[in-house]
Write a protein that holds these residues in place. Structure first.
Motif, PDB file in Angstrom:
ATOM      1  N   LEU A  55       0.388 -31.447   8.531  1.00 55.09           N
ATOM      2  CA  LEU A  55      -0.341 -32.011   7.392  1.00 55.09           C
ATOM      3  C   LEU A  55      -1.767 -32.382   7.807  1.00 55.09           C
ATOM      4  O   LEU A  55      -2.733 -32.107   7.084  1.00 55.09           O
ATOM      5  N   ASP A  73      -5.539 -25.771   1.702  1.00 53.77           N
ATOM      6  CA  ASP A  73      -4.677 -26.231   0.607  1.00 53.77           C
ATOM      7  C   ASP A  73      -3.339 -25.503   0.589  1.00 53.77           C
ATOM      8  O   ASP A  73      -2.338 -26.057   0.125  1.00 53.77           O
ATOM      9  N   LEU A  88      -1.074 -27.196   3.072  1.00 51.07           N
ATOM     10  CA  LEU A  88      -0.738 -28.503   2.501  1.00 51.07           C
ATOM     11  C   LEU A  88       0.338 -28.326   1.417  1.00 51.07           C
ATOM     12  O   LEU A  88       1.346 -29.047   1.392  1.00 51.07           O
ATOM     13  N   ALA A  89       0.124 -27.352   0.554  1.00 50.65           N
ATOM     14  CA  ALA A  89       1.063 -27.100  -0.545  1.00 50.65           C
ATOM     15  C   ALA A  89       2.435 -26.706  -0.015  1.00 50.65           C
ATOM     16  O   ALA A  89       3.469 -27.072  -0.590  1.00 50.65           O
ATOM     17  N   VAL A 119       3.959 -27.671   2.784  1.00 45.93           N
ATOM     18  CA  VAL A 119       4.711 -28.853   3.237  1.00 45.93           C
ATOM     19  C   VAL A 119       5.098 -29.741   2.047  1.00 45.93           C
ATOM     20  O   VAL A 119       6.243 -30.173   1.927  1.00 45.93           O
ATOM     21  N   LEU A 120       4.133 -29.987   1.154  1.00 44.36           N
ATOM     22  CA  LEU A 120       4.435 -30.854   0.006  1.00 44.36           C
ATOM     23  C   LEU A 120       5.512 -30.235  -0.893  1.00 44.36           C
ATOM     24  O   LEU A 120       6.331 -30.956  -1.468  1.00 44.36           O
ATOM     25  N   SER A 121       5.509 -28.921  -1.007  1.00 42.81           N
ATOM     26  CA  SER A 121       6.511 -28.248  -1.855  1.00 42.81           C
ATOM     27  C   SER A 121       7.898 -28.321  -1.231  1.00 42.81           C
ATOM     28  O   SER A 121       8.895 -28.539  -1.928  1.00 42.81           O
ATOM     29  N   GLU A 122       7.943 -28.127   0.085  1.00 43.99           N
ATOM     30  CA  GLU A 122       9.233 -28.238   0.785  1.00 43.99           C
ATOM     31  C   GLU A 122       9.777 -29.669   0.629  1.00 43.99           C
ATOM     32  O   GLU A 122      10.967 -29.873   0.383  1.00 43.99           O
ATOM     33  N   LEU A 135       1.892 -38.887   2.003  1.00 42.05           N
ATOM     34  CA  LEU A 135       2.011 -37.909   3.093  1.00 42.05           C
ATOM     35  C   LEU A 135       3.168 -38.250   4.024  1.00 42.05           C
ATOM     36  O   LEU A 135       3.886 -37.358   4.492  1.00 42.05           O
ATOM     37  N   ALA A 166       6.335 -37.368   2.293  1.00 41.88           N
ATOM     38  CA  ALA A 166       6.469 -35.906   2.253  1.00 41.88           C
ATOM     39  C   ALA A 166       6.880 -35.363   3.616  1.00 41.88           C
ATOM     40  O   ALA A 166       7.741 -34.485   3.714  1.00 41.88           O
ATOM     41  N   ALA A 175      10.200 -33.327   4.239  1.00 44.00           N
ATOM     42  CA  ALA A 175      10.100 -31.949   4.714  1.00 44.00           C
ATOM     43  C   ALA A 175      10.745 -31.787   6.089  1.00 44.00           C
ATOM     44  O   ALA A 175      11.190 -30.692   6.448  1.00 44.00           O
ATOM     45  N   ARG A 186      17.820 -28.951   5.221  1.00 43.25           N
ATOM     46  CA  ARG A 186      18.507 -28.966   3.916  1.00 43.25           C
ATOM     47  C   ARG A 186      19.990 -29.264   4.025  1.00 43.25           C
ATOM     48  O   ARG A 186      20.575 -29.887   3.145  1.00 43.25           O
ATOM     49  N   ALA A 197       7.430 -38.443  -2.741  1.00 46.26           N
ATOM     50  CA  ALA A 197       7.164 -37.040  -2.408  1.00 46.26           C
ATOM     51  C   ALA A 197       7.711 -36.084  -3.462  1.00 46.26           C
ATOM     52  O   ALA A 197       7.486 -34.874  -3.382  1.00 46.26           O
ATOM     53  N   VAL A 207       3.003 -31.492  -6.909  1.00 45.84           N
ATOM     54  CA  VAL A 207       2.308 -31.014  -5.704  1.00 45.84           C
ATOM     55  C   VAL A 207       0.829 -30.715  -5.983  1.00 45.84           C
ATOM     56  O   VAL A 207      -0.058 -31.119  -5.218  1.00 45.84           O
ATOM     57  N   ILE A 221      -2.434 -32.435  -4.140  1.00 41.23           N
ATOM     58  CA  ILE A 221      -3.380 -31.691  -3.298  1.00 41.23           C
ATOM     59  C   ILE A 221      -4.813 -32.029  -3.704  1.00 41.23           C
ATOM     60  O   ILE A 221      -5.686 -32.234  -2.862  1.00 41.23           O
ATOM     61  N   ARG A 240      -7.403 -33.839  -1.168  1.00 40.23           N
ATOM     62  CA  ARG A 240      -8.628 -33.118  -0.842  1.00 40.23           C
ATOM     63  C   ARG A 240      -9.853 -33.981  -1.151  1.00 40.23           C
ATOM     64  O   ARG A 240     -10.836 -33.984  -0.411  1.00 40.23           O
ATOM     65  N   LEU A 290      -4.025 -41.339   8.660  1.00 38.66           N
ATOM     66  CA  LEU A 290      -3.012 -40.571   9.397  1.00 38.66           C
ATOM     67  C   LEU A 290      -3.119 -40.839  10.898  1.00 38.66           C
ATOM     68  O   LEU A 290      -2.104 -40.936  11.593  1.00 38.66           O
TER      69      LEU A 290
END
Lengths: 281, 281
Positions: A253, A262, A265-266, A268-271, B193, B196, B200, B204, B221, B225, B229, B233, B243
């Protein structure tokens, strides 16, 4: 499940107290003996109806119990099992509610008298509160309880303890102690450390600007510090592996943000969102 | 606060829809115009009573509004402000609900027509849900709204927008855009973050073994998404600093576990607990 005559609960905090309340509400035992060190906790457990009698004498408390459940902090579980076993009646079953299993099972293995059976349990229930005043009869409703039979156990031990937890409203999952500790390192112990790190990394001056997001993410870090140190110490290896995996995701991240990537980033955030959504459906 | 004749809301999602519901419930405007791209969202906002009329034409929608609130995703806020300002009546006030402030204020500064006033806002409310169907009239009750006046604003702008948010039940906090972004990086964007990364990092196959601790820690999270982002950003610098600080705390926990240093572990967990307890009292 055929009701017990006497069940003894060693340690009447949130978990022990809730087990007592659930047993009594569901009429699973005639007598529920609460055993503990602190008079105040025993009194509170008695007052809220979690137990029918109390004692600070472990041997006396378990002397007539067909089922004993040790609900002390993790470090005290194995010593309590070994001490209780000496005083338990012939054929009695003893289990625990400890958040780790391998060190407990190892400490007990081969050291129990022949007339007593032990099988480990861990109800995946609780919260950041503690003590008998936080106990609830429905704490185990729909929750999972992991039971960890070993080669020392007979099928009847598993059947009996499973029937007991199911009678409390829980779903029972069977694992080895090692498998249990590996799983909860990720699903429970790691979230605790992550929440604690987030809370500790927040300057005090900013606390008044926190909202629901911060509160949810850090909630579990309000839990009892001494209890958690015992849990983490007893599952150190698996927890450290989990922290390393978590660190890799944080690094990816950070890397994505630094490079303005992006897409990464997307990913990890999507998972993360997929996993969050999966547990809610 | 004297009720408005017409308020326009650009973007009728969770925040815009909730503002509309709160305005109407508290009778703060005769007409509430909902403006958006998607017919389905406008219809949903209309049906739940968040707006009294809808349009996909921004200029038409803001033409009679004394107050315009831009509640679009962060990247779209400044373009919407600049476009709306051209069509707004003389003396009208425009604000936004964007989760970051510096890039928005910078993009708008010096580019507004003289007859319109802009002042940035950020209500610290929301959640992992989105869309007008998740909107609630009480979303801002007792919540904080940060307003970020600049040297371009007159005291009357601050008074008017503060009165509006207070009328919605919120508490108003004044900050510079830079101060706002620095604070929410830690109190909101970093928790996102962290949650997330935790979600992540969970295989699963283990999701079915998660309980309340994992669910709380990862809850945010589940948020949209694409929206996040844009937020991250737009606040990259402050978020990266956060972080790095968070990483230091995780490293100290890892170090303490590796060395079996319970005292160091207790120090971090206690600091975390103090912060968690502080926001709950």
């Amino acid at each position: 499940m055929k009701p017990y005559d006497t069940v003894a609960i060693v340690g009447v905090g949130l978990i022990g107290g809730s087990i007592g309340l659930a047993i009594r509400k569901r009429k699973l035992a005639k007598k529920v003996v609460g055993i503990g060190h602190r008079a105040a906790s025993l009194l509170a457990a008695s007052r809220c109806g979690a137990v029918t009698s109390t004692t600070r004498d472990l041997a006396q408390g378990v002397a007539e119990a067909q089922l004993v459940i040790v609900c002390t902090p993790v470090d005290s579980v194995a010593p309590a099992i070994l001490a209780a076993a000496q005083a338990m009646p012939h054929g009695a079953l003893i289990t625990d509610a400890g958040s780790t299993k391998q060190t407990i099972v190892d400490a007990v293995a081969g050291r129990l008298p022949a007339h007593v059976r032990f099988i480990g349990s861990h109800p995946l229930a609780g919260g950041e509160q503690s003590g008998p005043t936080a106990a609830r009869a429905d704490l185990f409703d729909g929750r999972q309880v992991v039971v960890t039979p070993t080669s020392d156990n007979k099928p009847a031990d598993l059947r009996e303890i499973s029937a007991f937890w199911k009678a409390l409203g829980a779903r029972v999952v069977k694992m080895t102690p090692e498998e249990h500790d590996r799983v909860v390192a990720v699903t429970s112990h790691l979230p605790h450390l992550v929440a604690a790190a987030m809370a500790a990394a927040t300057p005090r001056a900013l606390l008044k600007m926190t909202a629901a997001g911060w509160h949810d993410t850090t909630r579990v870090a309000a839990g009892d510090v001494a209890l958690w140190i015992e849990i983490l110490r007893n599952n150190r290896g698996h927890v450290l592996k989990g922290l390393a995996e978590f660190g890799k995701v944080v690094d990816s991240l950070t890397d994505a943000l630094e490079r303005g990537d992006d897409r990464q980033l997307a990913q990890v955030l999507s998972e993360a969102k997929r996993n969050c959504d999966a547990v809610r459906t």
